[in-house]
Design an enzyme around this catalytic site. Structure first.
Site, PDB file in Angstrom:
ATOM      1  CG  HIS A 182      -2.234  -0.618   1.029  1.00 29.93           C
ATOM      2  ND1 HIS A 182      -3.423  -0.020   1.382  1.00 29.93           N
ATOM      3  CD2 HIS A 182      -2.570  -1.808   0.478  1.00 29.93           C
ATOM      4  CE1 HIS A 182      -4.427  -0.814   1.065  1.00 29.93           C
ATOM      5  NE2 HIS A 182      -3.933  -1.907   0.521  1.00 29.93           N
ATOM      6  CD  GLU A 198      -6.500  -2.343  -3.235  1.00 28.49           C
ATOM      7  OE1 GLU A 198      -5.439  -1.743  -2.988  1.00 28.49           O
ATOM      8  OE2 GLU A 198      -6.611  -3.577  -3.157  1.00 28.49           O
TER       9      GLU A 198
END
Length: 321
Positions: free
Chosen positions: A38, A107
């Site tokens: 991330h 994402e």
């Protein structure tokens, strides 16, 4: 036999802590370790987002037995697939063959940071297909030139290629993604215990491939504290991946989850000291046919105690299922 893994949750822990947790998780008997990749945490209260590939390089040297895996890397926006191929090859060598490259279509939260916008899901799937083709070709060690719809590679070669290559797992969510990615990958990754995904994948790839899932838990001797922690740091989880893939900032997840109550979280995530109840929460993945299941213990502040007190007896109960 089902294998059970430990999640190096980069969104909730710093890099030094993650390496320490990886060592402890290996020592107590986890079979494998997966790392999220991330650029931002889901919620500000999680508070971390170190670079997963540097962490995994350190973990490869700090451990000796557990398999390592990205869960998952998006090889289409922040990273060009040629760079992912090089990183994966290097990590496979550093870990002496213990690395599995987990890939997904990404994402918005993590990929928008490079300023290239956020494509539609159909475009993201096509980009992922091209990326896997490039990674596969580069892992042959040959000179590669590739001219696709979204990616180009110009006379690239990976000079340090592991002898056995790098196996690839791909995140899927339905029959269309299975049809697209089963021919290109070795193993399936999914975030819900869906038996139809498993049967569809096995029909496409054969029963020898692995089906890898992940589930959050919130172990704590105090159940109220466990629920409060899960609500504070993991209430975004209930939005589901069609929502989670689209929001672009932790503030967006904060707004989207503002009406989620602690009791809502407690209904979807096993919370508290009861290891039998926590083990039972994992059973749907086993019943669905998943071969590998990674556990996410919520909250950095509880990792050391979880690993010291609860992880080993939990693994015994999980293997007993």
């Amino acid at each position: 036999m089902t294998r059970f893994g430990y999640t190096l949750m980069t969104e909730q822990s710093g890099p030094l802590e993650l390496v320490r947790y990886a060592q402890s998780a290996e020592a107590v008997g986890f079979d494998f370790e997966v790392s999220s990749d991330h650029y931002s945490p889901w919620l500000v209260s999680q508070g971390h987002a170190p670079y997963a590939w540097t962490v995994l390089g350190a973990v490869a040297q700090a451990t000796s037995r557990v398999e390592l895996m990205t869960y998952v890397t998006c090889p289409t926006m922040r990273y060009h697939p040629a760079v992912v191929a090089q990183k994966a090859a290097t990590l496979q060598i550093l870990s002496e063959g213990r690395f599995l490259l987990g890939l997904g279509s990404g994402e918005n939260l993590n990929e928008h940071v490079v300023g290239e916008g956020w494509p539609s899901v159909d475009t993201r799937q096509t980009m992922l297909t091209e990326a896997i083709e490039i990674i596969r070709e580069l892992h042959t060690g040959e000179l590669v030139t590739y001219d696709g719809e979204y990616f180009r590679v110009d006379s690239a070669r990976i000079w340090d290629v592991p002898d056995a290559g790098v196996e690839i797992g791909v995140a899927v969510s339905g029959s269309e993604s299975i049809e697209s990615f089963a021919p290109l990958s070795d193993h399936m990754i999914a975030v819900e215990p869906d038996a139809e995904l498993v049967s569809g994948w096995d029909a496409a790839r054969g029963g020898t491939s692995r089906k890898i899932g992940q589930i959050p838990i919130s172990w704590d001797p105090d159940r109220d504290a466990a629920i409060a922690r899960a609500h504070d740091q993991f209430r975004w989880f209930g939005g589901g991946w069609p929502v989670n893939a689209e929001l672009s900032t932790p503030a967006g997840f904060q707004a989207a989850s503002q009406f989620v109550r602690p009791e809502d979280v407690a209904e979807s995530i096993a919370c508290g000291p009861d290891l039998d109840a926590i083990a039972e929460s994992v059973r749907p993945y086993i019943d669905a046919g998943f071969t590998d299941i990674a556990i996410v213990q919520i909250g950095d502040e509880q990792q050391d105690r979880f690993l010291a007190e609860a992880a080993e007896p939990l693994l015994e109960k999980l293997r007993g299922l």
